[in-house]
Design an enzyme around this catalytic site. Structure first.
Site, mmCIF file in Angstrom:
data_model
loop_
_atom_site.group_PDB
_atom_site.id
_atom_site.type_symbol
_atom_site.label_atom_id
_atom_site.label_comp_id
_atom_site.label_asym_id
_atom_site.label_seq_id
_atom_site.Cartn_x
_atom_site.Cartn_y
_atom_site.Cartn_z
ATOM 1 N N SER A 1 -7.770 5.788 -0.125
ATOM 2 C CA SER A 1 -8.967 6.615 -0.312
ATOM 3 C C SER A 1 -8.905 7.828 0.602
ATOM 4 O O SER A 1 -9.260 8.942 0.202
ATOM 5 C CB SER A 1 -10.229 5.800 0.015
ATOM 6 N N ASP B 1 -1.463 3.041 -7.155
ATOM 7 C CA ASP B 1 -1.060 1.796 -7.823
ATOM 8 C C ASP B 1 0.397 1.834 -8.267
ATOM 9 O O ASP B 1 0.830 0.921 -8.975
ATOM 10 C CB ASP B 1 -1.872 1.605 -9.121
ATOM 11 N N SER C 1 -1.365 4.133 -1.685
ATOM 12 C CA SER C 1 -2.176 3.189 -0.903
ATOM 13 C C SER C 1 -1.304 2.015 -0.462
ATOM 14 O O SER C 1 -0.461 1.537 -1.229
ATOM 15 C CB SER C 1 -3.331 2.644 -1.749
ATOM 16 N N HIS D 1 -1.378 -3.709 -2.896
ATOM 17 C CA HIS D 1 -0.420 -2.764 -3.458
ATOM 18 C C HIS D 1 1.037 -3.162 -3.202
ATOM 19 O O HIS D 1 1.311 -4.222 -2.670
ATOM 20 C CB HIS D 1 -0.745 -1.353 -2.974
HETATM 21 C C1 LIG Z 1 -5.827 4.156 -8.239
HETATM 22 C C2 LIG Z 1 -6.365 3.929 -6.857
HETATM 23 N N1 LIG Z 1 -6.655 4.993 -6.100
HETATM 24 C C3 LIG Z 1 -7.129 4.841 -4.844
HETATM 25 C C4 LIG Z 1 -7.310 3.600 -4.287
HETATM 26 C C5 LIG Z 1 -7.850 3.482 -2.892
HETATM 27 O O1 LIG Z 1 -6.922 2.913 -2.002
HETATM 28 P P1 LIG Z 1 -7.422 2.165 -0.671
HETATM 29 O O2 LIG Z 1 -7.974 0.847 -1.088
HETATM 30 O O3 LIG Z 1 -6.199 2.055 0.161
HETATM 31 O O4 LIG Z 1 -8.471 3.030 -0.053
HETATM 32 C C6 LIG Z 1 -7.017 2.471 -5.038
HETATM 33 C C7 LIG Z 1 -7.240 1.146 -4.432
HETATM 34 O O5 LIG Z 1 -6.887 0.110 -4.859
HETATM 35 C C8 LIG Z 1 -6.533 2.628 -6.358
HETATM 36 O O6 LIG Z 1 -6.238 1.567 -7.116
#
Ligand SMILES: Cc1ncc(COP(=O)(O)O)c(C=O)c1O
Length: 440
Positions: free
Chosen positions: A88, A194, A215, A220
């Protein structure tokens, strides 16, 4: 060997012993053992690397972070990796970078960014947080990626960028997207959170656009606990992204720089109009930034995980293929995943859509699987415009987003992660068989 070195060795041996006592392989008991949709896959090596970093006690980004960024860049064939504390944060940083005044043609409040309505919430959130207008296009069923044929219609004179997630690891049609972006002078961010290891035309996704994001959340492809990265081949964008990640400062010192004069070699000699003479470069702020930095302990974990990534990817592909072959016979009732012939997919998960006109709904199938201890997950936010937090956002819609609504009602996914062996996949397929034989 010094006393400290031999003590360290002893500690590492104890960690390995602890790993095998507490974390070693779990026996699979059908019906009792949970079939997770994703999870950490690790052994004593990850634990030892993290303990090594703790004993060193550098804490903030240091030698492990440098190694992690360098090795990840080599794996992806990309020149710049900016390690951050989540996917994020990587998305936020990518958007903030394109909004930086240091960038020629930067995005401004009210500019439009095209993105699919089926998405993860923090792919859209940074657009709103930066005063941009998301323009939502529908997704394709099967790939669950943005419908490329809707792009032309989505473009207006305010369009400045396209933000494309590679849904569940499945690569978008990057040739079409880049062709259009180049023709219209648009920035492209790829959300590859992803999709680590997925390729389109043999090239890693995340490396086509101006910026890509990753991520390393435990679900992941590799994990650093929490973590993420922005990737790019553009030095200028990387410099801005590092600045915004690091409080907005101008300084570009390496993480464990000890030279008092800094990487620029003239830390105390900068002459900046409007500032006192000979200003300390470390305290010069050229962007309105954040602190999105991870720790070196996370990086130590990442370095070990990264070495295992090729094996993880193969296992994900294997599990996906087994599920695909096994579930093909239910295509009258289920929409199974599809992907481009030009894609080599490092799958995050296995998406399924229950056909709407059939005798059962998603609820029945998901309940059946969950009762059998098989974890399911929804395709993230479904159609994001329907989510309570996003309903009132300022946005534009292209078409009726009917597929996105169907995904929100009828789609879900199950796991393919490397922690699932053939016995667990057999178990999943057997439960599907029972569901279809018994009830419908
Ligand atoms: C497509 C996508 N973008 C962004 C994120 C955000 O990643 P994080 O959980 O590391 O903040 C995710 C989380 O699973 C995701 O699947």
């Amino acid at each position: 060997m010094s006393d400290a070195d031999s003590l360290k060795r002893e500690i590492f041996e104890k960690v390995a012993e602890f790993y095998s006592l507490e974390h070693g392989e779990q026996a699979f008991i059908p019906g009792q053992t949970k079939i997770h949709y994703a999870g950490r896959v690790y052994d004593q090596r990850e634990m030892i690397a993290m303990v090594d970093s703790v004993l060193e006690f550098w804490l903030t980004m240091g030698r492990y972070a440098e190694k992690f960024e360098e090795e990840l860049g080599r794996f992806l064939g990309v020149s710049e990796v900016i390690f951050v504390n989540s996917g994020s944060s990587a998305n936020l940083l990518a958007v903030a970078t394109l909004c930086s005044k240091e960038l020629e043609g930067h995005l401004e409040q009210g500019d439009e960014v095209i993105t699919p309505a089926v998405t993860f919430p923090t792919t859209v959130a940074p657009l709103i947080q930066n005063g941009l207008i998301p323009v939502f296009v529908d997704c394709e069923l099967g790939t669950y990626n943005l419908d490329v044929s809707a792009l032309e219609e989505a473009i207006s004179e305010r369009t400045k960028a396209i933000f494309v997630p590679h849904t569940l690891g499945n690569p978008c049609e990057m040739d079409e997207i880049m062709r259009l972006a180049e023709k219209r002078g648009l920035f492209v961010i790829e959300d590859a959170c992803d999709a680590l290891g997925s390729r389109f035309d043999s090239r890693h996704v995340g490396t086509f656009g101006h910026l890509g994001t990753l991520s390393f959340y435990p679900a992941h492809h590799i994990t650093t606990g929490e973590g993420g990265a922005v990737i790019t081949n553009d030095r200028k964008l990387a410099k801005i992204a590092r600045s915004i990640r690091d409080w907005g400062r101008a300084c570009w010192c390496k993480y464990n720089t000890t030279d008092p004069n800094g990487a620029c070699g003239r830390r105390f000699e900068w002459q900046i109009p409007g500032l006192p003479d000979t200003y300390d470069h470390r305290y010069l702020y050229t962007n309105i930034g954040y602190n999105l930095r991870p720790t070196d302990i996370q990086a130590a974990l990442g370095v070990v995980q990264l070495a295992k990534l090729p094996g993880f990817i193969e296992k994900r592909k294997h599990n996906f293929q087994r599920l695909f072959e096994g579930l093909k016979r239910y295509e009258d009732h289920l929409i199974l995943p599809t992907w481009s012939e030009r894609a080599d997919v490092s799958w995050f998960a296995f998406p399924i859509t229950v056909k709407p006109e059939g005798p059962f709904g998603r609820q029945e199938l998901v309940r059946w699987l969950e009762d059998a201890r098989i974890e399911t997950r929804l395709l993230f936010a479904g159609n994001i415009i329907k989510q309570p937090g996003y309903r009132d956002m300022k946005c534009k819609l292209v078409g009726k987003l009917e597929n996105s609504d169907l995904v929100m009602r009828n789609s879900f996914f199950i796991g393919v992660y490397p922690g699932l062996d053939d016995a667990r996949i057999d178990y999943v397929l057997d439960r599907f068989e029972e569901f279809f034989d018994g009830s419908w």
